[in-house]
Scaffold this motif. Structure first.
Motif, mmCIF file in Angstrom:
data_model
loop_
_atom_site.group_PDB
_atom_site.id
_atom_site.type_symbol
_atom_site.label_atom_id
_atom_site.label_comp_id
_atom_site.label_asym_id
_atom_site.label_seq_id
_atom_site.Cartn_x
_atom_site.Cartn_y
_atom_site.Cartn_z
ATOM 1 N N UNK A 35 0.830 -1.209 0.000
ATOM 2 C CA UNK A 35 0.000 0.000 0.000
ATOM 3 C C UNK A 35 0.865 1.262 0.000
ATOM 4 N N UNK A 36 2.161 1.121 0.322
ATOM 5 C CA UNK A 36 3.083 2.266 0.389
ATOM 6 C C UNK A 36 3.952 2.446 -0.860
ATOM 7 N N UNK A 37 3.939 1.525 -1.782
ATOM 8 C CA UNK A 37 4.883 1.518 -2.901
ATOM 9 C C UNK A 37 4.859 2.832 -3.687
ATOM 10 N N UNK A 38 3.673 3.368 -3.899
ATOM 11 C CA UNK A 38 3.568 4.607 -4.692
ATOM 12 C C UNK A 38 4.330 5.774 -4.049
ATOM 13 N N UNK A 39 4.650 5.676 -2.758
ATOM 14 C CA UNK A 39 5.352 6.755 -2.069
ATOM 15 C C UNK A 39 6.836 6.813 -2.418
ATOM 16 N N UNK A 40 7.425 5.692 -2.863
ATOM 17 C CA UNK A 40 8.870 5.657 -3.127
ATOM 18 C C UNK A 40 9.252 5.133 -4.511
#
Length: 190
Positions: A98-103
């Motif tokens: 769910x965090x991949x788009x942040x980095x």
């Protein structure tokens, strides 16, 4: 169904992977799978008559928890997984998809929309053959996600999946894999 039975029978030969499935199941992570290299490389090792865990650098554990996208929340899971699996002869890489788009863009140079599920993240792997995940349910049944089927995986064919990953990522991964499994057929990026 026969392909999934075949996959399960091959994966059962990797004692580390089987032990991880049981231990991760006990952690109660949302929407989790062991995926990518640990699955693909186990299959290719068995097909190449090698030890099932031969050369597997890490075991990718993907989960999806959109409730808290902070690094601190992901780090808590990473630490819990390390505590539960630290005695195994394997590195386990736990990541909240769910965090991949942040980095992702900073690392790979292309933007990534937020993944709605861990399955959506698996669907975006650079090679079709690696779009496979496995988990052990509370009922102890094996659950699989293989959106492209298993034909390429068992035929040792590496085919690009241009859904997200850049060409360079695919080509670098395919070259590394081919150096380890010379029998692989690598389909060029078109």
């Amino acid at each position: 169904m026969a392909d999934l039975d075949r996959l399960r029978n091959v994966l059962l030969r990797n004692e580390i992977l089987v032990e991880l499935l049981g231990r991760v199941r006990e952690l109660g992570l949302p929407e989790w799978y062991l995926t990518a290299g640990c699955v693909v490389q186990t299959v290719w090792n068995v097909l190449s008559e090698r030890e099932p865990a031969h050369g597997i650098k890490d075991y990718d554990l993907f989960y999806h928890d959109p409730a808290d996208l902070s690094w601190a929340a992901e780090d808590r899971v990473i630490r819990a997984v390390a505590a539960a699996c630290g005695d195994l002869p394997a590195e386990v890489e736990a990541r909240n998809e769910a965090r991949v788009h942040l980095w992702y863009e900073a690392k790979f140079g292309v933007p990534c929309r937020p993944f709605a599920s861990v399955e959506a993240a698996i669907d975006a792997f650079p090679a079709v053959c690696s779009c496979v995940g496995v988990r052990l349910g509370r009922d102890r049944r094996w659950h699989f996600h293989a959106p492209h089927g298993l034909d390429d995986l068992f035929a040792m064919v590496v085919r690009p999946n241009p859904l997200l990953a850049p060409r360079e990522v695919y080509e670098r991964k395919a070259a590394r894999w081919r150096s380890q499994w010379p029998r692989l057929e690598v389909v060029p990026w078109s």
